[in-house]
Design a protein around this motif. Structure first.
Motif, mmCIF file in Angstrom:
data_model
loop_
_atom_site.group_PDB
_atom_site.id
_atom_site.type_symbol
_atom_site.label_atom_id
_atom_site.label_comp_id
_atom_site.label_asym_id
_atom_site.label_seq_id
_atom_site.Cartn_x
_atom_site.Cartn_y
_atom_site.Cartn_z
ATOM 1 N N VAL A 1 50.243 34.605 41.618
ATOM 2 C CA VAL A 1 50.483 34.304 40.210
ATOM 3 C C VAL A 1 51.129 35.490 39.508
ATOM 4 O O VAL A 1 52.024 35.332 38.680
ATOM 5 N N LEU B 1 47.180 38.926 41.532
ATOM 6 C CA LEU B 1 46.393 37.812 41.017
ATOM 7 C C LEU B 1 46.883 36.590 41.782
ATOM 8 O O LEU B 1 48.081 36.285 41.767
ATOM 9 N N MET C 1 46.003 32.626 30.054
ATOM 10 C CA MET C 1 45.408 33.425 31.121
ATOM 11 C C MET C 1 45.209 34.868 30.660
ATOM 12 O O MET C 1 46.126 35.498 30.141
ATOM 13 N N HIS D 1 42.235 24.680 40.830
ATOM 14 C CA HIS D 1 42.590 25.893 41.569
ATOM 15 C C HIS D 1 41.550 26.989 41.330
ATOM 16 O O HIS D 1 40.932 27.054 40.262
ATOM 17 N N ARG E 1 46.101 32.415 43.400
ATOM 18 C CA ARG E 1 45.378 31.160 43.206
ATOM 19 C C ARG E 1 45.512 30.319 44.470
ATOM 20 O O ARG E 1 46.507 30.407 45.206
ATOM 21 N N TYR F 1 41.309 30.973 40.929
ATOM 22 C CA TYR F 1 42.107 32.165 40.630
ATOM 23 C C TYR F 1 41.264 33.391 40.963
ATOM 24 O O TYR F 1 40.062 33.433 40.679
ATOM 25 N N CYS F 2 41.903 34.412 41.525
ATOM 26 C CA CYS F 2 41.153 35.588 41.953
ATOM 27 C C CYS F 2 42.013 36.842 41.842
ATOM 28 O O CYS F 2 43.206 36.824 42.196
ATOM 29 N N THR F 3 41.417 37.930 41.370
ATOM 30 C CA THR F 3 42.105 39.217 41.302
ATOM 31 C C THR F 3 41.790 40.034 42.555
ATOM 32 O O THR F 3 40.681 39.987 43.085
#
Length: 395
Positions: free
Chosen positions: A47, A379, A66, A352, A381, A354-356
């Motif tokens: 992302v 970042l 976001m 979805h 997803r 989402y993850c950092t």
């Protein structure tokens, strides 16, 4: 030459025999691993890419706005600590004055935004851990902040104070429950920069706050815990930390806010508590401890998130993965990829996850003073329901 010819003849014969045996074997009833070790599991989209600093918290409003948090407790950077991702770029949020470093008093600005979430009304909440790398916590720095994205205005700022806040507190992540309290109740994980983790409960309307379960196993690190990080077996030692570790860290709510799920970072277990008890300041630690449910192992998780169906998603920094805990307690691998380094903040939005990815295990403090991180930080997803999870077991 003779040895080579013998081996050359033996290998085809062995392969042929193996082939005949495989064809003669009855069909397997279950396939435990469908990728046979050749590929990553699942697919993901990038992302955003961040040069510096590394991201941690992630939250998305119902209309798709976001927000990303960039804490300063590991690296005292000069960028925004809270930003909105717009058109591929970062915009300090809710303003330059609040998000960038300044001479304002710590209580009047964002110091180090870490965990983030949205409530059921779509408002943004964050825990400002208040910590600048190499400096002690200053009064007013650690706080819970709420912002209404509809107006971009701060709607709540609750400073955490002693005895709720300790000198070695690391206020890590939070969830906000609007079903208890006049304006809701915030649950915060204090994973601790030292050895004093606990859950923190805050009544948003009054600011009343307290630490709970500060000595209960469900909030503590596991002694001599070992994690395998990028292939290195590392044993937890609180006086010489070699990987990201700490007490109670991951936290999430059930869709109806009736149950809080949480877990220590230096542990593989998942726990839950009824929010009706946890939000009631009249309930003591003994009563809360009796209500804790040990839900078993879930791997080494940093972030937790829940989807509308009540399934729980867990990051896993040992396997560079994201797992899903299903309603029956079984698990699926949603994503596994060597690029998923130190999966941290996590949320679910519109089908979805989402993850950092902050590469926190590569910080200098864990590697003999050598910063091994390699930007960009990501970042990502991935779908909550990929076509064929790696760990699925077809009949």
């Amino acid at each position: 030459m003779k040895r080579r010819s013998i081996l050359g003849g033996a290998i085809p014969l062995a392969l042929a025999a193996a082939g005949r045996a495989a064809r003669a074997a009855p069909p397997a009833g279950l396939a435990t691993n469908t990728d046979h070790g050749f590929n990553s599991a699942g697919t993901f989209d990038i992302v955003a890419r961040f040069a510096d600093p590394g991201p941690s918290g992630i939250a998305i409003t119902p209309d798709g706005r976001m927000f990303v948090g960039f804490p300063r407790h590991a690296v005292d950077h000069k960028g925004a600590t809270l930003a909105e991702l717009r058109d591929g770029g970062l915009v300090p949020y809710p303003s330059v004055a609040l998000s960038l470093p300044s001479d304002r008093a710590p209580a009047d600005r964002l110091v180090s935004v870490h965990g983030m979430t949205t409530d059921t009304r779509g408002r943004l909440w964050m825990i400002d851990d208040g910590k600048l790398a190499g400096q002690p916590l200053r009064p007013g720095a650690a706080k819970i902040v709420g912002i209404d994205p509809a107006t971009d205005r701060v709607i709540a700022s609750i400073v955490l104070t002693p005895p709720t806040l300790l000198p070695d507190s690391h206020m890590n992540d939070l969830r906000v429950d609007l079903t208890h309290g006049a304006q809701g109740t915030a649950y915060v994980t204090d994973s601790s920069f030292g050895t004093h983790p606990a859950l923190v409960v805050v009544d948003i309307a009054t600011g009343r706050q307290r630490r709970v379960l500060a000595h209960h196993p469900s909030t503590q690190t596991e002694p001599r815990f070992m994690a395998v990080v990028e292939g290195r077996p590392l044993v937890f030692n609180p006086s010489h930390q070699t990987f990201v570790s700490g007490g109670v860290d991951g936290i999430t709510l059930s869709p109806d806010s009736a149950t809080l799920y949480y877990c220590p970072l230096t542990s593989r277990r998942l726990y839950s508590l009824p929010t009706a008890l946890l939000s009631d300041f009249a309930r003591g630690d003994a009563e809360l401890a009796a209500a804790v449910t040990d839900l078993g192992e879930k791997g080494v998780a940093d972030g937790l998130a829940t989807d509308p169906q009540g399934r729980i998603y867990t990051t896993n920094f040992e396997h560079d993965a994201i797992f899903r805990r299903n309603l029956d307690g079984s698990f699926d691998t949603i994503l596994r990829d060597p690029r998923v380094l130190s999966p941290d903040g996590i949320c679910v939005h519109d089908g979805h996850v989402y993850c950092t990815l902050g590469q926190w295990n590569r910080l200098a403090g864990f590697n003999g003073g050598h910063d091994l991180r390699v930007p960009p930080y990501l970042l990502i997803r991935c779908p909550t329901d990929p076509p064929a999870p790696l760990s699925s077991l077809p009949a």
